[in-house]
Scaffold this active site. Structure first.
Site, PDB file in Angstrom:
ATOM      1  N   VAL A  88       1.030  -1.515  -0.174  1.00  0.00           N
ATOM      2  CA  VAL A  88       0.077   0.071   0.302  1.00  0.00           C
ATOM      3  C   VAL A  88       0.891   1.513   0.154  1.00  0.00           C
ATOM      4  CG1 VAL A  88      -1.753   1.681   1.105  1.00  0.00           C
ATOM      5  CG2 VAL A  88      -1.658  -1.450   1.066  1.00  0.00           C
ATOM      6  N   GLY A  89       0.278   2.557  -0.844  1.00  0.00           N
ATOM      7  CA  GLY A  89       1.214   3.106  -0.794  1.00  0.00           C
ATOM      8  C   GLY A  89       2.304   3.329  -1.618  1.00  0.00           C
ATOM      9  N   GLY A  91       3.743   3.136  -5.009  1.00  0.00           N
ATOM     10  CA  GLY A  91       3.403   3.191  -6.492  1.00  0.00           C
ATOM     11  C   GLY A  91       3.013   2.115  -7.528  1.00  0.00           C
ATOM     12  N   LEU A  92       2.325   1.601  -6.319  1.00  0.00           N
ATOM     13  CA  LEU A  92       2.294   0.148  -7.678  1.00  0.00           C
ATOM     14  C   LEU A  92       0.716  -0.433  -8.183  1.00  0.00           C
ATOM     15  CD1 LEU A  92       4.141  -2.434  -5.878  1.00  0.00           C
ATOM     16  CD2 LEU A  92       4.662  -1.891  -8.412  1.00  0.00           C
ATOM     17  N   ALA A  96      -5.911   1.924  -7.066  1.00  0.00           N
ATOM     18  CA  ALA A  96      -7.287   1.992  -8.415  1.00  0.00           C
ATOM     19  C   ALA A  96      -7.134   0.267  -8.230  1.00  0.00           C
ATOM     20  CB  ALA A  96      -6.307   2.013  -9.870  1.00  0.00           C
ATOM     21  N   ALA A  97      -6.604  -0.593  -7.756  1.00  0.00           N
ATOM     22  CA  ALA A  97      -7.013  -2.022  -7.343  1.00  0.00           C
ATOM     23  C   ALA A  97      -8.273  -2.023  -6.325  1.00  0.00           C
ATOM     24  CB  ALA A  97      -5.842  -2.951  -7.592  1.00  0.00           C
ATOM     25  N   ASP A 138      -4.665   4.414 -13.769  1.00  0.00           N
ATOM     26  CA  ASP A 138      -3.985   3.105 -12.682  1.00  0.00           C
ATOM     27  C   ASP A 138      -5.624   2.531 -13.022  1.00  0.00           C
ATOM     28  OD1 ASP A 138      -1.861   5.163 -12.950  1.00  0.00           O
ATOM     29  OD2 ASP A 138      -2.108   4.359 -10.278  1.00  0.00           O
TER      30      ASP A 138
HETATM   31  N1  LIG Z   1      -5.234  -3.291   0.593  1.00  0.00           N
HETATM   32  C1  LIG Z   1      -6.105  -2.179   0.846  1.00  0.00           C
HETATM   33  N2  LIG Z   1      -7.485  -1.782   1.390  1.00  0.00           N
HETATM   34  C2  LIG Z   1      -7.326  -0.920   1.709  1.00  0.00           C
HETATM   35  N3  LIG Z   1      -7.595   0.598   1.348  1.00  0.00           N
HETATM   36  C3  LIG Z   1      -6.097   0.657   0.662  1.00  0.00           C
HETATM   37  C4  LIG Z   1      -5.785  -0.808   0.196  1.00  0.00           C
HETATM   38  N4  LIG Z   1      -4.388  -1.261  -0.664  1.00  0.00           N
HETATM   39  C5  LIG Z   1      -5.020   0.742  -0.914  1.00  0.00           C
HETATM   40  N5  LIG Z   1      -5.597   1.144  -0.773  1.00  0.00           N
HETATM   41  C6  LIG Z   1      -6.156   2.595  -0.377  1.00  0.00           C
HETATM   42  O1  LIG Z   1      -5.412   3.352  -0.755  1.00  0.00           O
HETATM   43  C7  LIG Z   1      -4.792   4.320  -0.422  1.00  0.00           C
HETATM   44  C8  LIG Z   1      -3.300   4.721  -1.004  1.00  0.00           C
HETATM   45  O2  LIG Z   1      -3.328   5.324  -2.512  1.00  0.00           O
HETATM   46  P1  LIG Z   1      -1.550   6.047  -3.243  1.00  0.00           P
HETATM   47  O3  LIG Z   1      -1.237   6.419  -2.046  1.00  0.00           O
HETATM   48  O4  LIG Z   1      -2.560   5.957  -4.665  1.00  0.00           O
HETATM   49  O5  LIG Z   1      -0.764   4.779  -2.757  1.00  0.00           O
HETATM   50  P2  LIG Z   1      -1.207   3.730  -3.927  1.00  0.00           P
HETATM   51  O6  LIG Z   1      -1.683   3.644  -5.293  1.00  0.00           O
HETATM   52  O7  LIG Z   1       0.540   3.650  -5.497  1.00  0.00           O
HETATM   53  O8  LIG Z   1      -0.497   2.232  -3.734  1.00  0.00           O
HETATM   54  C9  LIG Z   1      -4.242   3.692   0.690  1.00  0.00           C
HETATM   55  O9  LIG Z   1      -3.513   4.748   1.520  1.00  0.00           O
HETATM   56  C10 LIG Z   1      -5.834   3.256   1.090  1.00  0.00           C
HETATM   57  O10 LIG Z   1      -6.205   4.687   1.650  1.00  0.00           O
HETATM   58  C1  LIG Z   2       1.766   9.961 -10.490  1.00  0.00           C
HETATM   59  C2  LIG Z   2       0.000   9.365 -11.408  1.00  0.00           C
HETATM   60  O1  LIG Z   2       1.038  10.214 -12.368  1.00  0.00           O
HETATM   61  C3  LIG Z   2       0.459   7.645 -11.022  1.00  0.00           C
HETATM   62  C4  LIG Z   2       0.693   7.172  -9.167  1.00  0.00           C
HETATM   63  O2  LIG Z   2       0.549   6.031  -9.205  1.00  0.00           O
HETATM   64  P1  LIG Z   2       0.530   5.799  -7.501  1.00  0.00           P
HETATM   65  O3  LIG Z   2      -0.452   5.710  -7.263  1.00  0.00           O
HETATM   66  O4  LIG Z   2       1.844   5.990  -7.157  1.00  0.00           O
HETATM   67  O5  LIG Z   2       0.427   3.944  -7.834  1.00  0.00           O
HETATM   68  C5  LIG Z   2      -0.856  10.174 -10.723  1.00  0.00           C
HETATM   69  C6  LIG Z   2      -1.849   9.655 -11.751  1.00  0.00           C
HETATM   70  O6  LIG Z   2      -1.797   9.477 -12.555  1.00  0.00           O
HETATM   71  O7  LIG Z   2      -3.195  10.044 -11.459  1.00  0.00           O
HETATM   72 MG   LIG Z   3      -2.751   5.264  -6.522  1.00  0.00          MG
END
Ligand SMILES: Nc1ncnc2c1ncn2[C@@H]1O[C@H](COP(=O)(O)OP(=O)(O)O)[C@@H](O)[C@H]1O
Ligand SMILES: C[C@@](O)(CCOP(=O)(O)O)CC(=O)O
Ligand SMILES: [Mg+2]
Length: 305
Positions: A88-89, A91-92, A96-97, A138
């Protein structure tokens, strides 16, 4: 109960620039978030982050999906439980998933009749609401799977070389990083706008190289893209260490993937170099993950409703 799952993603090119409608190339990869849903008395959201009801502190993305769906199609309570292989958090694309898999779960539970295009566009509206500004990348890639160029949403050939992710294990919030770039752009528009446009050009050139399976040149342009990401302030020491170690161990190229500021980097490599790159990522303090592209976007894994 219904279970739906959706994949993580990596950017070969174009993160951040794609928020400003420049080109990006993004691949869905073999790590998934699974969302189980069933009717219950109340709204319950359970994940590794905690067990809550509607809660915009702990579960902002899932809460926003639940509230938006219930406005359109009032329903009784539901219990949602989330399991995920995606850090979580980092960049993967964990946000979105989880969004796309939750929408798919509701779509099947409530028989909403949404097709994949509607799931992706609903998902994008949620990312925009919670992240502030967000591209469609994403949520679109997690919905459709494969390798996709955005904003045109064209499916490209999947890279056939190895994708090695290095996780710094430093949490980063995409919303904050996107806001940081926006602020830099508003202070120095004549400097930052051309950098974002050049990032888009690495992606446009990268398309042809991907088609020709020229991974050496693709890697070279990923390195250029990395320099430009540093220039817009989304690098950090931990990421730089993993990127430079991967290159020294023989990667075709290496760069941040996703928002940066922590999270993950991505290296492209042929078979001979995988072990050395993984070892060097570990020596540099990161966690290596060897992965591949999946063509399987969001899907229903189980449905007995
Ligand atoms: N498995 C999960 N269960 C609940 N919330 C999630 C989960 N994975 C991601 N999230 C939500 O997405 C947020 C992270 O998103 P983001 O900052 O865009 O980072 P990234 O998409 O790169 O992992 C988390 O703080 C949470 O709110
Ligand atoms: C930085 C960005 O281009 C991608 C962000 O991806 P992630 O949430 O860090 O996995 C933001 C976006 O496209 O909405
Ligand atoms: Mg994200």
């Amino acid at each position: 109960m219904i279970t739906c799952s959706a994949p993580a993603k990596v950017y070969l090119f174009g993160e951040h620039a794609v928020v400003y409608n420049e080109s990006a190339i993004c691949c869905a990869v073999n790590m998934r978030t699974r969302v189980n849903i069933e009717y219950s008395e109340n709204i319950v959201i359970k994940s590794s982050l905690g067990t809550t009801g509607i809660d915009y502190e702990i579960h902002p993305y899932v809460s926003a999906v639940v509230e938006k769906i219930r406005k359109k199609s009032p329903c009784r309570g539901v219990s949602i439980s989330i399991e995920s292989d995606i850090p979580v958090g980092s960049g993967l694309g964990s946000s979105a998933a989880v969004v796309v898999a939750t929408i798919c779960a509701f779509n099947n539970l409530l028989k909403l009749g949404m097709d994949k295009e509607s799931i992706a566009s609903f998902g994008h509206s949620i990312e925009k609401e919670i992240q502030g500004a967000a591209s469609a990348t994403d949520t679109y890639v997690s919905t459709m799977g494969g390798t996709i160029e955005v904003p045109k949403r064209r499916h490209l050939k999947n890279p056939l070389c190895n994708l090695i992710i290095g996780n710094t294990n430093v949490f980063s919030s995409t919303g904050q990083l996107v806001a940081k770039v926006a602020s830099l752009k508003s202070i120095y528009p004549e400097i930052i706008t051309p950098i974002l446009s050049t990032i888009g050009k690495t992606s446009l050139r990268g398309e042809g190289l991907l088609e020709n399976e020229d991974y050496r040149a693709l890697g070279e342009l990923m390195d250029v893209n990395q320099g430009l990401l540093e220039a817009i302030g989304v690098g950090c020491d931990e990421l730089s260490r993993l990127i430079h170690s991967s290159r020294a161990a023989g990667a075709f190229g290496a760069k941040i993937t996703g928002a940066g500021g922590g999270g993950c980097m991505l290296a492209l490599a042929d078979n001979e170099n995988i072990d050395a790159i993984s070892r060097e990522i570990k020596n540099a303090g990161g966690i290596p993950i060897i992965t591949g592209v999946t063509d399987s976007g969001v899907r229903v894994d189980f449905d007995n409703e």
